[in-house]
Scaffold this motif. Structure first.
Motif, PDB file in Angstrom:
ATOM      1  N   VAL A 183       0.834  -1.207   0.000  1.00  0.00           N
ATOM      2  CA  VAL A 183       0.000   0.000   0.000  1.00  0.00           C
ATOM      3  C   VAL A 183       0.864   1.251   0.000  1.00  0.00           C
ATOM      4  CG1 VAL A 183      -1.638   1.365   1.361  1.00  0.00           C
ATOM      5  CG2 VAL A 183      -1.999  -1.091   1.074  1.00  0.00           C
ATOM      6  N   LEU A 184       1.900   1.265   0.841  1.00  0.00           N
ATOM      7  CA  LEU A 184       2.793   2.427   0.903  1.00  0.00           C
ATOM      8  C   LEU A 184       3.441   2.683  -0.457  1.00  0.00           C
ATOM      9  CD1 LEU A 184       4.320   4.656   2.410  1.00  0.00           C
ATOM     10  CD2 LEU A 184       6.001   2.917   3.112  1.00  0.00           C
ATOM     11  N   ALA A 185       3.942   1.626  -1.069  1.00  0.00           N
ATOM     12  CA  ALA A 185       4.575   1.782  -2.372  1.00  0.00           C
ATOM     13  C   ALA A 185       3.574   2.214  -3.434  1.00  0.00           C
ATOM     14  CB  ALA A 185       5.244   0.471  -2.778  1.00  0.00           C
ATOM     15  N   ALA A 186       2.340   1.702  -3.347  1.00  0.00           N
ATOM     16  CA  ALA A 186       1.315   2.079  -4.320  1.00  0.00           C
ATOM     17  C   ALA A 186       1.000   3.571  -4.229  1.00  0.00           C
ATOM     18  CB  ALA A 186       0.052   1.258  -4.089  1.00  0.00           C
ATOM     19  N   THR A 190       2.142   6.095  -7.147  1.00  0.00           N
ATOM     20  CA  THR A 190       1.102   6.862  -7.830  1.00  0.00           C
ATOM     21  C   THR A 190       1.415   8.358  -7.817  1.00  0.00           C
ATOM     22  OG1 THR A 190      -0.570   5.209  -7.250  1.00  0.00           O
ATOM     23  CG2 THR A 190      -1.358   7.414  -7.847  1.00  0.00           C
ATOM     24  N   LEU A 191       1.941   8.832  -6.701  1.00  0.00           N
ATOM     25  CA  LEU A 191       2.244  10.256  -6.567  1.00  0.00           C
ATOM     26  C   LEU A 191       3.495  10.681  -7.333  1.00  0.00           C
ATOM     27  CD1 LEU A 191       1.524  10.826  -2.759  1.00  0.00           C
ATOM     28  CD2 LEU A 191       0.136  11.595  -4.694  1.00  0.00           C
ATOM     29  N   LEU A 192       4.527   9.832  -7.304  1.00  0.00           N
ATOM     30  CA  LEU A 192       5.834  10.264  -7.804  1.00  0.00           C
ATOM     31  C   LEU A 192       6.250   9.657  -9.142  1.00  0.00           C
ATOM     32  CD1 LEU A 192       7.795  10.120  -4.413  1.00  0.00           C
ATOM     33  CD2 LEU A 192       6.850  12.138  -5.548  1.00  0.00           C
ATOM     34  N   LEU A 193       5.727   8.467  -9.464  1.00  0.00           N
ATOM     35  CA  LEU A 193       6.187   7.804 -10.677  1.00  0.00           C
ATOM     36  C   LEU A 193       5.160   7.778 -11.809  1.00  0.00           C
ATOM     37  CD1 LEU A 193       8.185   4.811  -9.130  1.00  0.00           C
ATOM     38  CD2 LEU A 193       9.086   6.875 -10.211  1.00  0.00           C
ATOM     39  N   LEU A 194       3.907   7.518 -11.472  1.00  0.00           N
ATOM     40  CA  LEU A 194       2.902   7.445 -12.527  1.00  0.00           C
ATOM     41  C   LEU A 194       2.724   8.744 -13.311  1.00  0.00           C
ATOM     42  CD1 LEU A 194       0.036   5.147 -11.201  1.00  0.00           C
ATOM     43  CD2 LEU A 194       1.953   4.606 -12.695  1.00  0.00           C
TER      44      LEU A 194
END
Length: 233
Positions: A183-186, A190-194
């Protein structure tokens, strides 16, 4: 190249220093257990240690598949953010797997898998569990690979799903540790890579030579582990 070396070195130093400083300073009396009923039903599978150990080289996958400097910087930022967040969690909410781990007496270190599990248990302190930082980084590596090339990302996400199982059947993490790490990585992915989009004319990922070089690196890592095992016989 210098930027890649600098980012990688800085993140490795940040991870190792923070992870072991926090893990080795925890008071066992303050640590909690996050076991749910399903944790007790999950079998111990020593052979899964070889999947689990892939977490460490997997963190370096962006170096082999990400060509665009902007994407690599975003990846480094995501890594730093997940490491910092996790370290804070480890300090304010310590969790221990001391009772979750299998007793050392049932491990036959003359067998490769049992030897590797024993090595993991001796090197990695039974703390720093919630969220699973190793799993978080692997998920972020998959996000980064996905932005470099959809095929690379798809393969990486499949691999991460297998690794997520291994962290539980090796009795290194509770289910809640693994879920919270994902969840943390998601969230950070989502915020920094997508949001990353390559500029016109920029190819975000390397060709097939990148993944092939990574596979060669992975073989080298496992060969080193096997040689270490043979030296103990």
């Amino acid at each position: 190249m210098l930027e890649r070396v600098g980012l990688t070195t800085g993140l490795i130093i940040f991870f190792i220093t923070g992870y072991f400083s926090v893990g080795l300073s925890r008071d066992p009396a303050d640590a909690r257990e996050l076991a749910v009923s399903l944790d007790a039903q999950i079998p111990f599978v020593a052979q899964s240690i070889w999947v689990y150990l892939s977490l460490f080289p997997a963190a370096l996958i962006p170096l082999f598949v990400v060509r665009c400097p902007r994407l690599l910087r975003r990846t480094a930022l995501a890594y730093a953010a997940v490491i910092a967040t996790s370290l804070v969690c480890f300090m304010v909410f310590p969790v221990t797997s001391a009772k979750l781990r299998v007793p050392p007496t049932i491990l036959d270190v003359t067998r490769p898998s049992d030897w590797a599990v024993s090595l993991l248990y001796s090197v990695d302190p039974p703390y720093n569990l919630f969220p699973s930082l190793h799993l978080s980084i692997a998920v972020l590596a998959a996000f980064s690979a996905w932005k470099a090339a959809k095929l690379y990302g798809a393969v990486m996400f499949i691999g991460v799903s297998v690794v997520a199982v291994s962290v539980c059947v090796i009795k290194q993490h509770f289910l809640l540790d693994a879920l919270s790490g994902i969840v943390l990585a998601a969230v950070l992915g989502t915020l920094l890579l997508l949001p990353y989009q390559p500029e016109s004319g920029v190819t975000p990922g390397y060709s097939w030579r990148g993944p092939v070089t990574y596979i060669a690196f992975l073989i080298f890592v496992y060969a080193g582990l096997y040689i270490s095992y043979l030296s103990t016989l």
